[in-house]
Design a protein around this motif. Sequence first.
Motif, PDB file in Angstrom:
ATOM      1  N   SER A 313      15.119  12.209 -55.990  1.00  0.00           N
ATOM      2  CA  SER A 313      15.120  12.561 -57.417  1.00  0.00           C
ATOM      3  C   SER A 313      16.240  11.878 -58.193  1.00  0.00           C
ATOM      4  CB  SER A 313      15.233  14.076 -57.578  1.00  0.00           C
ATOM      5  OG  SER A 313      16.509  14.532 -57.131  1.00  0.00           O
ATOM      6  N   GLU A 652      24.375   0.979 -65.785  1.00  0.00           N
ATOM      7  CA  GLU A 652      23.935   2.148 -66.532  1.00  0.00           C
ATOM      8  C   GLU A 652      22.586   1.950 -67.219  1.00  0.00           C
ATOM      9  OE1 GLU A 652      24.024   6.068 -67.872  1.00  0.00           O
ATOM     10  OE2 GLU A 652      25.077   5.020 -66.261  1.00  0.00           O
ATOM     11  N   ARG A 655      20.045   2.378 -64.552  1.00  0.00           N
ATOM     12  CA  ARG A 655      19.966   3.786 -64.138  1.00  0.00           C
ATOM     13  C   ARG A 655      19.109   4.582 -65.108  1.00  0.00           C
ATOM     14  NH1 ARG A 655      21.422   8.661 -65.132  1.00  0.00           N
ATOM     15  NH2 ARG A 655      22.433   8.037 -67.079  1.00  0.00           N
ATOM     16  N   LYS A 656      19.339   4.391 -66.402  1.00  0.00           N
ATOM     17  CA  LYS A 656      18.566   5.124 -67.401  1.00  0.00           C
ATOM     18  C   LYS A 656      17.091   4.732 -67.348  1.00  0.00           C
ATOM     19  CE  LYS A 656      22.328   5.914 -70.694  1.00  0.00           C
ATOM     20  NZ  LYS A 656      22.837   5.612 -72.062  1.00  0.00           N
ATOM     21  N   GLN A 657      16.826   3.452 -67.084  1.00  0.00           N
ATOM     22  CA  GLN A 657      15.444   2.988 -66.995  1.00  0.00           C
ATOM     23  C   GLN A 657      14.707   3.656 -65.837  1.00  0.00           C
ATOM     24  OE1 GLN A 657      15.012  -1.308 -66.769  1.00  0.00           O
ATOM     25  NE2 GLN A 657      13.148  -1.105 -65.540  1.00  0.00           N
ATOM     26  N   LEU A 658      15.409   3.804 -64.692  1.00  0.00           N
ATOM     27  CA  LEU A 658      14.769   4.352 -63.506  1.00  0.00           C
ATOM     28  C   LEU A 658      14.746   5.876 -63.483  1.00  0.00           C
ATOM     29  CD1 LEU A 658      16.165   1.936 -60.765  1.00  0.00           C
ATOM     30  CD2 LEU A 658      13.862   1.952 -61.740  1.00  0.00           C
ATOM     31  N   LEU A 659      15.806   6.470 -63.992  1.00  0.00           N
ATOM     32  CA  LEU A 659      15.942   7.922 -63.875  1.00  0.00           C
ATOM     33  C   LEU A 659      15.845   8.668 -65.203  1.00  0.00           C
ATOM     34  CD1 LEU A 659      18.858   8.122 -61.266  1.00  0.00           C
ATOM     35  CD2 LEU A 659      16.397   8.158 -60.842  1.00  0.00           C
ATOM     36  N   GLY A 660      15.979   7.938 -66.302  1.00  0.00           N
ATOM     37  CA  GLY A 660      15.915   8.596 -67.599  1.00  0.00           C
ATOM     38  C   GLY A 660      17.241   9.166 -68.033  1.00  0.00           C
TER      39      GLY A 660
END
Length: 660
Positions: A313, A652, A655-660
Amino acid sequence: MAGNYWSRKRFSRRAVVRGGALGLAGLGGAALIGCGSGDEEEVAATSSGSSSSSSAATAAATQALQQQQAAASEAGILTSRQYHEPQTLGGIFKGITQAEPEQVDPLQATSYKAAYYSRWAYQTLLEFEPGEGDNTAKGNVQGGLAESWEFADSTKLILNLRKDAKWDPRPPTESRPFVAEDVVQSWNKFKELSNSAADLSHERSKDAAITDMTAIDDHTVQIDMAFTFGDILAAIAYQRWFMIQPQEAIAEKYNPRDDIRGTGPWMLDKWDRSVAMHWRASPNAWGINKPKMDGFDNPVIDEYAQRQAQFKSGQLWWSQTRQEDIISTKEEIPELDVWQEPVQKGNWGIAFGLRPGSIWRDQRARQALSMLIDRELINDTFYDLTAFRDKGWPTKARIHGMGISSGYNDYWVDPKAEEFMDYAQQYSDAQRQLYFRNPDEAAKLMSAAGMEMPYEMPMRWIATTEYGTTFPRVGEAYQGFFEQDGHFKITAEHPDYKTDYLPHYYYGSGDFDGVIWAAKQGGAGGLPFVSQTMFADLYSQGTRQHIAYTPGGNQHKNEYKNPVEVNAIEGTTASDDAILAIRGETDQETQLAMIRQWQVDNVERMPCIPAGWPYAVAPYALSWPFTKNWGWRRDHLEYEEQQRFSQVWIDEPLRKQLLG
């Protein structure tokens, strides 16, 4: 024996590998035990910490794996080990603590965990040089808190200390400069309290080299030795032994069991017992190991399913995924990075109770037990090798030799007679058979030793997670091997790690009944040089030996400082003499030949049984791809927190692209 599939049912390689009938626990604890390096491209570290040129046999043995790895990289299975220039700095890495330590003072530790966790902040006088990218670490020594060194003579080493190293900025050290007196006081504490002191301190063992450490001035330390010790540089670079604490720790101006003030790249900011360890970047970090991130938050999660769920997750960013779950996890989340690590240097095994009258004092009994283990099946099962091969993933599997891990490459004599065969020292055909399962021959040996089948005995191993979640299941597998054809009737016992296993079995020196399935010193990283592995584990006065009966426990353990008479098994005197000669040999090629010859000379004695798991297979690891440079630095023997983690930065936007 209800609940132990291995002891209830006859099994085949096909049934175990394909059927997964064990409900296998995988390799989740390997990262905790240690992420040692070593590689099929290298020879093991020489006596001076450098490596020799690879032999023709080494090149031939590794070519196929290299081709497999290249194909896997081309197919997108393996991640390319490239350096990524930091685009963003800062941020807190979401890490993991699987089994937290009882305390974090490495100089008075009774288990590996204190050194394992305190090495985030405490440092050594010298370090092992890391590898970068596809160039793995070779075991070369480089400057640490000592930036240079020279030998005044063969028994006197002069170390010139760094002048830019400072202690933790918090009280009571308050950015005080690191000085020679810190080294001297740390040495005095180490030789008095450490359970590893007899590996180095001549005061604790006449066979250890270092007689004293003295300060010549604030920035110069002199190490005196009782005899020429060719491995001295590697010895003081090894992080599980002599780490440097501030004088304030020795004076207990803070409690070093619960807190840390180091010179390294990270500071222990907060430790919530049983919850999390929080590490933050030190503003006093020096050199290339200055952190790119603000820190790590490492929650304590000892339950595998919970760790795996949080990794998937994105709540954890690197993985302790079991090997049988690697492929499915990668297929579920194809963006994950995949790293294949080399065959490592640990070599665990079965150790014998050697009290007077014990059947295990008869080498025929020891040989019989070894011939009941199917080491290749252990490798195939617990590393899920068939599944990796079927999917086109590169695999590498070996069988450890007598007392020497297969991760030591040229120093290891291959029981399968496939690798490093251009050396003169090789097992005979009869000796090789001792490594392969043969129940009929085992029964004959037992009969010759006067053992009536089924022979009843206790077998002990820890069932908790100090050695990872797979370790207890492998103990069940060995129990099943021993019982499968009626050779043994096992009473399985699971001693408490701290209060029973360590004092009475790990350090028991044969002073117990039955057998134990046990870890050995060094974990995945092994020891920095082969001769010291032999000195610790296979020498009758060694700190962690299991080959000689020592009443009351090991004479070098803190509670047992006074040497006692050793009642050794046959052949021990000759073995001891050979090990001491190996330690004193400074020519690498001669030492290598002596180590290989020791294995050939002692395999029939079988003083301990080399196990099939762990470390005989090149394993896989996973991480999220926004943790840049995670696989770029390749440490040698457990320097990852300082050498590898310090180079990681968080992408970062990704990270935001993959996890939001």
